[in-house]
Scaffold this motif. Structure first.
Motif, PDB file in Angstrom:
ATOM      1  N   LYS A 120      -7.924 -11.599  -0.714  1.00  0.00           N
ATOM      2  CA  LYS A 120      -9.040 -12.087  -1.419  1.00  0.00           C
ATOM      3  C   LYS A 120      -9.231 -13.581  -1.970  1.00  0.00           C
ATOM      4  CE  LYS A 120     -11.614  -7.803  -1.692  1.00  0.00           C
ATOM      5  NZ  LYS A 120     -11.433  -6.727  -2.375  1.00  0.00           N
ATOM      6  N   ASP A 121      -8.014 -13.851  -2.811  1.00  0.00           N
ATOM      7  CA  ASP A 121      -7.543 -14.805  -3.282  1.00  0.00           C
ATOM      8  C   ASP A 121      -7.295 -16.094  -2.167  1.00  0.00           C
ATOM      9  OD1 ASP A 121      -7.694 -13.954  -5.561  1.00  0.00           O
ATOM     10  OD2 ASP A 121      -5.565 -13.779  -5.784  1.00  0.00           O
ATOM     11  N   HIS A 122      -6.815 -15.633  -1.212  1.00  0.00           N
ATOM     12  CA  HIS A 122      -6.672 -16.407  -0.045  1.00  0.00           C
ATOM     13  C   HIS A 122      -7.608 -16.811   0.967  1.00  0.00           C
ATOM     14  CE1 HIS A 122      -2.482 -16.169  -1.535  1.00  0.00           C
ATOM     15  NE2 HIS A 122      -2.051 -17.246  -0.782  1.00  0.00           N
ATOM     16  N   GLY A 123      -8.880 -16.256   0.524  1.00  0.00           N
ATOM     17  CA  GLY A 123     -10.246 -16.667   1.476  1.00  0.00           C
ATOM     18  C   GLY A 123     -10.199 -15.438   2.687  1.00  0.00           C
ATOM     19  N   ALA A 124      -9.804 -14.485   2.430  1.00  0.00           N
ATOM     20  CA  ALA A 124     -10.279 -13.649   3.550  1.00  0.00           C
ATOM     21  C   ALA A 124     -11.497 -13.138   3.495  1.00  0.00           C
ATOM     22  CB  ALA A 124      -9.502 -12.042   3.345  1.00  0.00           C
ATOM     23  N   SER A 125     -12.223 -13.063   4.583  1.00  0.00           N
ATOM     24  CA  SER A 125     -13.846 -12.659   4.985  1.00  0.00           C
ATOM     25  C   SER A 125     -13.905 -11.299   4.633  1.00  0.00           C
ATOM     26  CB  SER A 125     -14.313 -12.972   6.222  1.00  0.00           C
ATOM     27  OG  SER A 125     -14.342 -14.442   6.696  1.00  0.00           O
ATOM     28  N   SER A 126     -13.009 -10.519   4.952  1.00  0.00           N
ATOM     29  CA  SER A 126     -13.174  -8.904   4.768  1.00  0.00           C
ATOM     30  C   SER A 126     -11.823  -8.489   4.531  1.00  0.00           C
ATOM     31  CB  SER A 126     -13.861  -8.276   5.764  1.00  0.00           C
ATOM     32  OG  SER A 126     -13.179  -8.166   6.816  1.00  0.00           O
ATOM     33  N   VAL A 127     -11.626  -7.335   3.608  1.00  0.00           N
ATOM     34  CA  VAL A 127     -10.313  -6.748   3.547  1.00  0.00           C
ATOM     35  C   VAL A 127     -10.500  -5.202   3.415  1.00  0.00           C
ATOM     36  CG1 VAL A 127      -8.167  -6.329   1.854  1.00  0.00           C
ATOM     37  CG2 VAL A 127      -9.613  -8.609   1.908  1.00  0.00           C
ATOM     38  N   ASN A 128      -9.914  -4.788   4.619  1.00  0.00           N
ATOM     39  CA  ASN A 128      -9.777  -2.959   4.752  1.00  0.00           C
ATOM     40  C   ASN A 128      -8.424  -2.774   4.378  1.00  0.00           C
ATOM     41  OD1 ASN A 128     -12.257  -1.823   5.789  1.00  0.00           O
ATOM     42  ND2 ASN A 128     -12.228  -3.774   6.944  1.00  0.00           N
ATOM     43  N   PHE A 129      -8.267  -1.476   4.088  1.00  0.00           N
ATOM     44  CA  PHE A 129      -6.957  -0.955   3.682  1.00  0.00           C
ATOM     45  C   PHE A 129      -6.690   0.455   4.223  1.00  0.00           C
ATOM     46  CE2 PHE A 129      -3.603   0.526   0.989  1.00  0.00           C
ATOM     47  CZ  PHE A 129      -3.005  -0.678   0.545  1.00  0.00           C
ATOM     48  N   ALA A 130      -5.596   0.567   5.039  1.00  0.00           N
ATOM     49  CA  ALA A 130      -5.293   1.706   5.657  1.00  0.00           C
ATOM     50  C   ALA A 130      -3.887   2.130   5.110  1.00  0.00           C
ATOM     51  CB  ALA A 130      -5.370   1.906   7.172  1.00  0.00           C
ATOM     52  N   ALA A 131      -3.728   3.319   4.620  1.00  0.00           N
ATOM     53  CA  ALA A 131      -2.419   3.950   4.197  1.00  0.00           C
ATOM     54  C   ALA A 131      -2.233   5.302   4.964  1.00  0.00           C
ATOM     55  CB  ALA A 131      -2.332   4.346   2.643  1.00  0.00           C
ATOM     56  N   MET A 132      -0.734   5.581   5.131  1.00  0.00           N
ATOM     57  CA  MET A 132      -0.096   6.660   5.940  1.00  0.00           C
ATOM     58  C   MET A 132      -0.326   7.729   4.888  1.00  0.00           C
ATOM     59  SD  MET A 132       1.247   8.055   8.569  1.00  0.00           S
ATOM     60  CE  MET A 132       1.098   9.715   8.364  1.00  0.00           C
ATOM     61  N   PHE A 133       0.055   7.830   3.686  1.00  0.00           N
ATOM     62  CA  PHE A 133      -0.207   8.802   2.909  1.00  0.00           C
ATOM     63  C   PHE A 133      -1.005   8.395   1.717  1.00  0.00           C
ATOM     64  CE2 PHE A 133       3.881   9.497   4.869  1.00  0.00           C
ATOM     65  CZ  PHE A 133       3.614  10.606   5.703  1.00  0.00           C
ATOM     66  N   PHE A 134      -1.693   9.337   0.891  1.00  0.00           N
ATOM     67  CA  PHE A 134      -2.355   9.159  -0.297  1.00  0.00           C
ATOM     68  C   PHE A 134      -2.117  10.483  -1.316  1.00  0.00           C
ATOM     69  CE2 PHE A 134      -6.629   9.271  -2.535  1.00  0.00           C
ATOM     70  CZ  PHE A 134      -6.400   8.701  -3.631  1.00  0.00           C
ATOM     71  N   THR A 142      -9.719   2.068  -8.250  1.00  0.00           N
ATOM     72  CA  THR A 142     -11.339   2.006  -8.199  1.00  0.00           C
ATOM     73  C   THR A 142     -11.630   2.198  -6.704  1.00  0.00           C
ATOM     74  OG1 THR A 142     -11.134  -0.093  -8.486  1.00  0.00           O
ATOM     75  CG2 THR A 142     -11.733   1.044 -10.331  1.00  0.00           C
ATOM     76  N   ALA A 143     -10.881   1.929  -5.918  1.00  0.00           N
ATOM     77  CA  ALA A 143     -11.366   1.643  -4.472  1.00  0.00           C
ATOM     78  C   ALA A 143     -11.146   3.080  -3.792  1.00  0.00           C
ATOM     79  CB  ALA A 143     -10.364   0.905  -3.551  1.00  0.00           C
ATOM     80  N   ASN A 144     -12.203   3.830  -3.406  1.00  0.00           N
ATOM     81  CA  ASN A 144     -12.110   5.040  -2.853  1.00  0.00           C
ATOM     82  C   ASN A 144     -12.567   5.156  -1.218  1.00  0.00           C
ATOM     83  OD1 ASN A 144     -14.685   4.907  -3.345  1.00  0.00           O
ATOM     84  ND2 ASN A 144     -14.917   6.169  -5.054  1.00  0.00           N
ATOM     85  N   ASN A 145     -13.003   4.049  -0.875  1.00  0.00           N
ATOM     86  CA  ASN A 145     -13.074   4.129   0.810  1.00  0.00           C
ATOM     87  C   ASN A 145     -12.057   3.468   1.571  1.00  0.00           C
ATOM     88  OD1 ASN A 145     -13.325   1.439  -0.221  1.00  0.00           O
ATOM     89  ND2 ASN A 145     -15.405   0.972   0.651  1.00  0.00           N
ATOM     90  N   PHE A 146     -10.771   3.463   1.156  1.00  0.00           N
ATOM     91  CA  PHE A 146      -9.594   2.956   2.098  1.00  0.00           C
ATOM     92  C   PHE A 146      -9.366   4.207   2.979  1.00  0.00           C
ATOM     93  CE2 PHE A 146      -7.739   4.724  -1.785  1.00  0.00           C
ATOM     94  CZ  PHE A 146      -6.581   5.477  -1.231  1.00  0.00           C
ATOM     95  N   TYR A 147      -8.730   3.709   3.849  1.00  0.00           N
ATOM     96  CA  TYR A 147      -8.430   4.539   5.089  1.00  0.00           C
ATOM     97  C   TYR A 147      -7.079   5.214   4.704  1.00  0.00           C
ATOM     98  CZ  TYR A 147     -11.965   2.270   8.184  1.00  0.00           C
ATOM     99  OH  TYR A 147     -13.093   2.009   8.724  1.00  0.00           O
ATOM    100  N   ARG A 148      -6.873   6.383   5.145  1.00  0.00           N
ATOM    101  CA  ARG A 148      -5.652   7.201   4.864  1.00  0.00           C
ATOM    102  C   ARG A 148      -5.346   8.121   6.013  1.00  0.00           C
ATOM    103  NH1 ARG A 148      -9.228   7.102   0.123  1.00  0.00           N
ATOM    104  NH2 ARG A 148      -9.817   9.696  -0.108  1.00  0.00           N
TER     105      ARG A 148
END
Ligand code: IMP
Ligand code: MG
Length: 179
Positions: A120-134, A142-148
């Motif tokens: 976001k600091d570098h100006g991304a329009s949108s940021v999604n996050f996907a993890a193999m394991f959680f 606080t984020a609870n809508n990331f992909y795993r």
């Protein structure tokens, strides 16, 4: 029970390769549906841990996308050090890009917050996050809508990209530390 010994500590196999591949395919199907509309998406794998997850996931992504990698690190031994250090920045410009970060595992959530914040600091329009394991039981973010792909118990694990002090990343199955 299949075991491996790394730096003198014993790990037992807890997730086999087939289960991992299936979970990643299911995650890719979801991403194919939900993120197909993103303009010029850029997948950013967080090295070193995400290399196997990134390869497995991206083989199943069906929309045109760019792929790159960056390096972060917050872990020493078997516990999170608490500070997320940025070791290697990105060469690509993030400005105006739709970024999908790929990470091996989310534990406290500090790395997720740090990498997402940096994008976001570098100006991304949108940021999604996907993890193999959680590991939900250790999560303080606080984020609870990331992909795993998979939720796992609070054990220290190696394999499929994850390491114990540098060893174990090459293993195709996942192994849990036995004290
Ligand atoms: P967090 O910042 O506390 O969420 O931790 C995430 C980072 O810690 C991951 O990118 C991994 O590098 C590392 N990590 C967390 N749990 C494990 C584990 O069980 N095995 C190996 N590395 C782990
Ligand atoms: Mg990592």
């Amino acid at each position: 029970m299949k075991t491996v010994t790394l730096h003198g500590r014993r790990f037992e196999r807890s997730i086999n390769h087939g289960e991992i591949v299936k979970a990643v395919e299911e995650l890719a199907e979801k991403i194919n549906v939900e993120l197909a509309g993103l303009e010029n998406p850029l997948f950013v794998g967080v090295l070193n841990g995400s290399f196997m997850f990134a390869a497995e996931l991206l083989k199943n992504i069906e929309f045109p996308c760019e792929v790159t990698f960056m390096r972060m690190n917050s872990y020493t031994g078997t516990s999170s050090s608490g500070t997320v250090e940025n070791i290697m920045g990105l060469k690509e410009s993030i400005e105006g890009r739709n970024v999908i970060i790929l990470e091996d595992i989310v534990e406290s959530g500090r790395t997720l917050d740090a990498v997402s914040g940096r994008m976001k600091d570098h100006g991304a329009s949108s940021v999604n996050f996907a993890a193999m394991f959680f590991k939900p039981s250790l999560y303080k973010g606080t984020a609870n809508n990331f992909y795993r792909a998979m939720e796992i118990p609070n054990d220290f694990v190696v394999g499929f990209g994850l390491d114990y002090n540098g060893l174990g990343r090459n293993l195709k199955d996942v192994y849990s530390l036995k004290e």
